[in-house]
Design a protein around this motif. Structure first.
Motif, PDB file in Angstrom:
ATOM      1  N   UNK A  59     -30.771 -80.064  37.647  1.00 41.91           N
ATOM      2  CA  UNK A  59     -29.526 -79.731  36.944  1.00 41.91           C
ATOM      3  C   UNK A  59     -29.765 -79.104  35.574  1.00 41.91           C
ATOM      4  N   UNK A  60     -30.912 -79.395  34.957  1.00 45.47           N
ATOM      5  CA  UNK A  60     -31.143 -78.815  33.629  1.00 45.47           C
ATOM      6  C   UNK A  60     -32.312 -77.823  33.639  1.00 45.47           C
ATOM      7  N   UNK A  61     -32.800 -77.482  34.844  1.00 46.01           N
ATOM      8  CA  UNK A  61     -33.970 -76.604  34.925  1.00 46.01           C
ATOM      9  C   UNK A  61     -33.643 -75.192  34.445  1.00 46.01           C
ATOM     10  N   UNK A  62     -34.613 -74.566  33.815  1.00 44.02           N
ATOM     11  CA  UNK A  62     -34.471 -73.170  33.412  1.00 44.02           C
ATOM     12  C   UNK A  62     -33.667 -72.966  32.150  1.00 44.02           C
ATOM     13  N   UNK A  63     -33.297 -74.042  31.472  1.00 44.60           N
ATOM     14  CA  UNK A  63     -32.436 -73.911  30.296  1.00 44.60           C
ATOM     15  C   UNK A  63     -33.168 -74.156  28.983  1.00 44.60           C
ATOM     16  N   UNK A  64     -34.479 -74.380  29.049  1.00 47.86           N
ATOM     17  CA  UNK A  64     -35.267 -74.678  27.846  1.00 47.86           C
ATOM     18  C   UNK A  64     -34.703 -75.873  27.075  1.00 47.86           C
ATOM     19  N   UNK A  65     -34.212 -76.888  27.817  1.00 42.81           N
ATOM     20  CA  UNK A  65     -33.731 -78.088  27.116  1.00 42.81           C
ATOM     21  C   UNK A  65     -34.472 -79.351  27.554  1.00 42.81           C
ATOM     22  N   UNK A  66     -35.327 -79.243  28.591  1.00 43.15           N
ATOM     23  CA  UNK A  66     -36.042 -80.426  29.078  1.00 43.15           C
ATOM     24  C   UNK A  66     -36.997 -80.958  28.010  1.00 43.15           C
ATOM     25  N   UNK A  67     -37.241 -82.255  28.071  1.00 47.37           N
ATOM     26  CA  UNK A  67     -38.127 -82.924  27.129  1.00 47.37           C
ATOM     27  C   UNK A  67     -39.582 -82.837  27.637  1.00 47.37           C
ATOM     28  N   UNK A  68     -40.458 -82.136  26.909  1.00 52.21           N
ATOM     29  CA  UNK A  68     -41.831 -81.987  27.393  1.00 52.21           C
ATOM     30  C   UNK A  68     -42.772 -83.092  26.925  1.00 52.21           C
ATOM     31  N   UNK A  69     -42.266 -84.078  26.179  1.00 51.06           N
ATOM     32  CA  UNK A  69     -43.170 -85.042  25.535  1.00 51.06           C
ATOM     33  C   UNK A  69     -43.914 -85.940  26.530  1.00 51.06           C
ATOM     34  N   UNK A  70     -43.252 -86.331  27.612  1.00 50.34           N
ATOM     35  CA  UNK A  70     -43.947 -87.168  28.588  1.00 50.34           C
ATOM     36  C   UNK A  70     -45.117 -86.404  29.215  1.00 50.34           C
TER      37      UNK A  70
END
Ligand SMILES: [Mg+2]
Ligand SMILES: [Mg+2]
Lengths: 353, 353
Positions: A281-292
């Motif tokens: 649902x949030x893919x491709x929007x540059x909003x995902x959290x990369x910290x994990x």
């Protein structure tokens, strides 16, 4: 030069893995040890291109690699396929099994600046610092399964061999020895034969670790205790399905699994991935959290390459960025400085300096 | 006159069941419907006297009874016995199976005056009002189990028939219809064949309940969601082992399982018991909390005897006693009026008036 195979997978996997690679490259810049990154397909992305979730080329590359960095797999597009062909079973579970990655390690450590995000009271979770060790290639998920007729029925078999239990429990004791020397073995020995066997083997292995304080807990009680008094735990070791439930539950003490990294090991060979899913649902929007995923890169340095100092550098950089008030949207509260996926990766790189 | 078989069992079971009987007798005083109470042995108490955890006489009395009120079974004294002979497996699981009590119902409703006892934040749990429906006589706990050699191994089989799934899911929809019309079916359909079968049957049954909003959730996610946002749930229905874990986890949202009642049903025939155990460490001291057993008595009036009004009378009396600041030691905070087991029973009787 050691080889790292990067498998972005599906959904936000494509966005978060580049950030982890960026951070790994930055921390090893000017370091005598450097890593070579190769790329492969897995999950839905592989189904679309090659027709199967774990292509032969990917498996060969994984077998040749020293470590694997994985994003996430799956999405609604592939949910109508027969289960064994889907991204999860045909991709993720298949590669874990093929590489013999029998141990999943999930550290859950509360960071002071994230304690508000927890749904649990601050005093209950503020000092949580535990590791869940989950057996990953045996038990109910991999046993024989099928359907019956007359009456219509379905079955799954749970089976564990002595060796499967021994090696994960052994790793549990070793992990405890490097920490606070407390190991809690979780089973359902009051009902399951496989659990009684698990407990017997655990007691045998315990003889070699007299310094470790070993306790046993039933899985339903363990689920309660993680909510009641999570700080009581140091290292938890358990079988595959119980671990599937308890790792996610323990992670949720943090308020989100957006920060949870994991390592799946067979000796020094390891697959590193975030605990969260592919979030279509949030893919491709540059909003995902990369910290994990970035923190999974730190685990890679620690467990596959023995680079403890560099692993800690990454972990400290992540803490510093959070301390400075930067958050991705999933963790943001009013007043926080919200960053996109790429910008969060850049911020961690900057904090490494 | 309907027969209620009282099985106090072990540990604090001997102290809490008399309080529930006291309250049931009080609420039905001057009522046209009255109940006859008989008594039997189960668990360790039965092992000590008759040599087995479920004596034939107890089973016969249970089969003849209209409802059963059970305290709790088990204790360290019987832990060295072979598992099938122990109080849990040989007593409790055996009577559930013998009576065909396929549905376990556990209501989890937050009471305003107890919200502080939760380890979760008040805003997360203050409106929790859910029911977990657990399949109780099938699945992994009752499947074939055993040991193998060469290599040494142990196994348990998980099997579900169509009928076993249908009847519990049907009850899930019926329960949802009487509440907020939301049913969440919990499985692990991404990995287990029995779960995929569960989901298929659930979708078939759903056709008869178009008004109910049905969702499906994987068990590891369900464990997380119970901690993340428990108020999203109305009725949860799931298989035996998942239910074992999730019922206890859901109960712990209350801060203690000392207040949680449960019903195990086969039609109107039911076994009613508190969710907590026999607590041998505090047995015989008149400090155990009898409220979960008293509330189980209310469930008995509701589900076995159709006495909804009297059930609610008991539930309101318990709330009133708590509202007045009375607590047993397990729930007491500074300033509370601490009562013993018998005195708490008396207080509830008084509040009935
Ligand atoms: Mg999981
Ligand atoms: Mg339980």
């Amino acid at each position: 030069m050691p080889n790292v195979l990067v498998l972005p997978g599906d959904g936000i996997g494509l966005e978060i893995t580049p950030e982890a690679v960026k951070v790994l490259e930055a921390v090893l810049k000017d370091h005598p040890q450097s890593l070579k990154f190769e790329y492969g397909l897995i999950g839905g992305a592989a189904i679309d291109v090659v027709g199967k979730a774990l292509p032969d080329a990917t498996l060969e590359a994984a077998q040749a690699a020293d470590a694997i960095l994985l994003g996430s797999v799956g999405g609604p597009k592939w949910d109508t396929l027969p289960a064994p062909q889907r991204p999860e079973l045909g991709g993720l579970l298949a590669i874990r099994k093929a590489l013999g990655l029998f141990a999943n390690i999930r550290p859950v450590k509360m960071l002071p600046m994230l304690v508000d995000a927890s749904t649990l009271k601050t005093e209950v979770v503020k000092n949580v610092d535990l590791v869940v060790l989950r057996e990953l290639t045996g038990g109910l998920y991999f046993g024989e399964k099928g359907r019956g007729t007359n009456p219509r029925s379905a079955f799954d078999n749970l089976i564990y061999t002595e060796e499967e239990i021994q090696r994960i429990v052994e790793l549990g004791f070793q992990t405890a020895m490097k920490r606070r020397k407390k190991l809690c073995s979780v089973d359902k020995a009051n009902v399951l034969e496989s659990s009684r066997f698990w407990r017997e083997i655990t007691l045998e292995v315990a003889k070699n670790y007299p310094e470790v304080e070993l306790t046993h807990m039933y899985v339903d009680n363990a689920a309660m205790q993680l909510v009641r008094w999570p700080e009581q735990f140091d290292v938890i070791v358990t079988e595959n399905m119980f671990g599937d439930i308890l790792t996610d539950l323990a992670s949720m003490l943090m308020g989100s699994i957006g920060m949870i990294s994991s390592a799946s090991l067979n000796g020094s060979k390891g697959l590193y991935e975030p605990a969260h899913g592919s979030a279509p649902d949030i893919a491709g929007k540059n909003i995902a959290n990369p910290l994990a995923t970035i923190l999974s890169g730190a685990l890679m340095l620690r467990y596959s390459f023995g680079l403890e100092e560099e692993a800690q550098k990454i972990e400290r950089a992540v803490e510093q960025v959070l301390q400075e008030g930067y958050r991705t949207a999933d963790l943001a509260k009013p007043g926080d400085k919200v960053l996109g996926t790429r910008e969060m990766g850049d911020a961690v790189v900057k904090a490494l300096k």
